[in-house]
Design a protein around this motif. Structure first.
Motif, PDB file in Angstrom:
ATOM      1  N   SER A 440      28.581   7.752 128.960  1.00 20.20           N
ATOM      2  CA  SER A 440      29.547   8.607 129.641  1.00 20.20           C
ATOM      3  C   SER A 440      30.538   7.748 130.321  1.00 20.20           C
ATOM      4  O   SER A 440      31.905   8.291 130.354  1.00 20.20           O
ATOM      5  N   CYS A 441      30.403   6.666 131.021  1.00 23.50           N
ATOM      6  CA  CYS A 441      31.069   5.791 131.835  1.00 23.50           C
ATOM      7  C   CYS A 441      32.112   5.337 130.953  1.00 23.50           C
ATOM      8  O   CYS A 441      33.298   5.096 131.143  1.00 23.50           O
ATOM      9  N   ASN A 442      31.829   5.061 129.595  1.00 25.61           N
ATOM     10  CA  ASN A 442      32.931   4.570 128.665  1.00 25.61           C
ATOM     11  C   ASN A 442      33.766   5.492 128.137  1.00 25.61           C
ATOM     12  O   ASN A 442      35.046   5.170 128.105  1.00 25.61           O
ATOM     13  N   THR A 443      33.306   6.770 128.109  1.00 28.43           N
ATOM     14  CA  THR A 443      34.203   7.884 127.742  1.00 28.43           C
ATOM     15  C   THR A 443      35.261   8.062 128.871  1.00 28.43           C
ATOM     16  O   THR A 443      36.414   8.411 128.300  1.00 28.43           O
ATOM     17  N   ILE A 444      34.810   8.152 129.881  1.00 29.18           N
ATOM     18  CA  ILE A 444      35.877   8.278 131.138  1.00 29.18           C
ATOM     19  C   ILE A 444      36.814   7.207 131.348  1.00 29.18           C
ATOM     20  O   ILE A 444      37.930   7.325 131.320  1.00 29.18           O
ATOM     21  N   GLU A 445      36.112   5.870 131.097  1.00 30.23           N
ATOM     22  CA  GLU A 445      37.328   4.673 130.929  1.00 30.23           C
ATOM     23  C   GLU A 445      38.328   4.886 130.168  1.00 30.23           C
ATOM     24  O   GLU A 445      39.416   4.628 130.291  1.00 30.23           O
ATOM     25  N   GLN A 446      37.808   5.328 129.003  1.00 28.00           N
ATOM     26  CA  GLN A 446      38.896   5.427 127.893  1.00 28.00           C
ATOM     27  C   GLN A 446      39.846   6.550 128.065  1.00 28.00           C
ATOM     28  O   GLN A 446      40.987   6.149 128.120  1.00 28.00           O
ATOM     29  N   ARG A 447      39.283   7.453 128.526  1.00 33.76           N
ATOM     30  CA  ARG A 447      40.125   8.625 128.878  1.00 33.76           C
ATOM     31  C   ARG A 447      41.241   8.484 129.997  1.00 33.76           C
ATOM     32  O   ARG A 447      42.354   8.647 129.684  1.00 33.76           O
ATOM     33  N   LYS A 452      47.289  10.505 132.017  1.00 30.32           N
ATOM     34  CA  LYS A 452      47.796  10.367 133.550  1.00 30.32           C
ATOM     35  C   LYS A 452      47.359  11.503 134.073  1.00 30.32           C
ATOM     36  O   LYS A 452      47.104  11.469 135.382  1.00 30.32           O
ATOM     37  N   SER A 453      47.346  12.849 133.668  1.00 29.96           N
ATOM     38  CA  SER A 453      46.865  13.954 134.640  1.00 29.96           C
ATOM     39  C   SER A 453      45.357  13.663 135.123  1.00 29.96           C
ATOM     40  O   SER A 453      45.049  14.044 136.038  1.00 29.96           O
ATOM     41  N   PHE A 454      44.677  13.240 134.130  1.00 32.63           N
ATOM     42  CA  PHE A 454      43.276  12.964 134.248  1.00 32.63           C
ATOM     43  C   PHE A 454      42.974  12.069 135.415  1.00 32.63           C
ATOM     44  O   PHE A 454      42.226  11.993 136.243  1.00 32.63           O
ATOM     45  N   VAL A 455      43.892  10.838 135.314  1.00 31.33           N
ATOM     46  CA  VAL A 455      43.981  10.036 136.407  1.00 31.33           C
ATOM     47  C   VAL A 455      44.092  10.450 137.678  1.00 31.33           C
ATOM     48  O   VAL A 455      43.433   9.999 138.629  1.00 31.33           O
ATOM     49  N   ALA A 456      45.062  11.212 137.732  1.00 35.52           N
ATOM     50  CA  ALA A 456      45.459  12.048 138.975  1.00 35.52           C
ATOM     51  C   ALA A 456      44.269  12.944 139.538  1.00 35.52           C
ATOM     52  O   ALA A 456      43.956  13.003 140.718  1.00 35.52           O
TER      53      ALA A 456
END
Length: 469
Positions: A440-447, A452-456
């Motif tokens: 899960s952590c790797n999936t989120i890090e890659q996204r 950019k919208s996900f970062v926000a």
């Protein structure tokens, strides 16, 4: 002719015992075993129980050993260590001892950044680069968080001042490996180009030197010295926030070196745009080179770093302990090294095995814990509120996209903001195992790297943590 070298070594131990404390003697010297003495080469060979003991003796007691050997064996005795790497198979490796220059050696951290004495020297080859020789590219473990800066660093070291990466500005949080990387560049460059004048200096030391030069009315000499450097490496430049005169003087040195095609390397805990004191003219010059970010290492890179250290030092640490340390050390290489060194010290002093129980005790003392840390419940509450999803749905076995996303984000933030290992996080978020948490952590890090919208979106959730606290 030397009579009974073993007896002479015993005399050395007796002298040492009179100088150090009993605890220091038992821990570091009582375990040294005399192997042999070659009179022709004047080489004394002794065996030590581990690489950790060898390195500790070389770092803190080399002066003392030199003095007692001279006293008992005479002048110009060369000390060699036979380091035990594997007790079970009796595997050893021989290491040469250093030539001591002092009986009261200081820790390496105090020696690395001493003021260069060559400011007053006229002979260029006498310059001490002030590099930490342990921080090489060989010991810099590569991962996703440092792949680009490391590749750039190698290119700079092989072609200093000749690449487009000049100046090279590297930034990142404390403990991510900035100091290691810039030292590695200097060391590789010095290996390839011994004639080049390479100098590593902290921003604080540069400021102190400039202040001293101002008081002594020798600023011109100070500037002239730094303008002779071929590869100038300055660490922690964020510390110049209140040093306007130092910054102005550095600009003149920087401009001179840059025009001559000399390599400039700077490190900071934040990017240039966040250095409010930085003048536009310098910001423009930094931008014409390369500004690279070093991120905190993820769990897998922390595991790789720990395994590399164990392999290099001949250590045996159980895999579950390695995993626990990697997941708990906040992505800080310094924390990783501190925990391992503490584990080794405890195991040597108390003659105990390195296990999970000992690791948990050390972690509490070595890793900083927030006064009001976030809990899993806090994280779940905010993430569920943001996506309007109930915790019951998150804990369910459902693979519905919204539920999976909330579950993954919660695990990612739990690993980022809590001190819990992945196995414990998984248990508290729907009874998942640690491999699910890591995935899960790797999936989120890659996204986060591509969306950019996900970062926000994630930043908004993290802001809600601060507001709640």
């Amino acid at each position: 002719m030397v009579n009974n070298p073993k007896a002479l070594w015993d005399n050395c131990l007796e002298l040492i015992r009179e100088i150090v404390t009993e605890q220091q003697y038992k821990t570091w010297f009582a375990t040294i075993v005399f192997e042999n003495y070659n009179e022709e080469t004047r080489t004394l060979l002794v065996q030590v129980p581990s690489r950790y003991v060898y390195e500790y003796l070389e770092q803190y007691y080399v002066g003392l050993l030199s003095k007692v050997l001279t006293r008992c064996f005479g002048q110009n005795v060369h000390l060699t260590y036979r380091v035990m790497m594997d007790v079970e198979h009796h595997l050893t490796v021989d290491e040469q001892g250093s030539e001591a220059v002092s009986i009261d050696p200081a820790p390496e951290s105090n020696r690395v950044n001493k003021s260069p004495t060559t400011i007053d020297a006229a002979v260029p080859q006498d310059l001490n680069p002030q590099l930490d020789l342990r921080k090489t590219f060989q010991s810099f473990i590569e991962g996703d968080s440092n792949k680009l800066p490391r590749a750039v660093g190698v290119s700079i070291a092989e072609h200093p001042g000749k690449t487009t990466f000049n100046p090279f500005f590297v930034y990142g949080p404390s403990g991510c490996g900035k100091t290691h990387l810039i030292n590695a560049i200097g060391i590789r460059c010095k290996e390839l180009y011994p004639q080049k004048r390479v100098l590593y200096v902290s921003a604080r030391l540069f400021q102190v030197q400039f202040t001293d030069a101002s008081r002594q009315n020798t600023v011109n000499d100070f500037i002239n010295f730094y303008q002779t450097i071929d590869v100038l490496i300055i660490d922690d430049v964020q510390e110049w926030a209140t040093a306007e005169r130092t910054v102005n003087t550095f600009f003149h040195i920087f401009d001179h070196l840059f025009r001559l095609g000399k390599q400039i390397i700077l490190a900071s805990d934040r990017p240039p745009v966040d250095l409010k004191w930085l003048q536009d003219r310098m910001l423009t010059r930094f931008s014409c080179g390369l500004i690279a970010e070093l991120e905190k290492p993820n769990t897998q890179l922390c595991i790789d770093i720990l395994n590399a250290k164990c392999l290099r030092d001949g250590l045996k640490i159980p895999a579950d302990v390695i995993q626990f340390i990697a997941e708990t050390a906040n992505g800080s290489v310094r924390d990783l090294e501190g925990v391992i060194n503490s584990l080794l010290a405890y195991s040597v002093v108390y003659n105990s095995n390195i296990d999970m129980r000992l690791a948990e005790r050390i972690i509490k003392r070595a890793v900083k814990i927030d006064n009001k840390p976030l809990t899993i419940d806090d994280i779940l509450e905010q993430v569920c509120n943001h996506y309007n999803v109930s915790q019951q749905n998150v804990f369910s076995k459902s693979r519905k996209r919204d539920y999976v996303l909330v579950r993954q984000i919660s695990m990612y933030l739990a690993q980022k903001y809590t001190k819990m290992p992945a196995s414990r996080i998984g248990q508290l978020i729907g009874g998942r195992d640690h491999s699910t948490v890591i995935h899960s952590c790797n999936t989120i890090e890659q996204r986060l790297k591509v969306d950019k919208s996900f970062v926000a979106e994630l930043s908004s959730i993290e802001t809600s943590f601060k507001l709640k606290r």
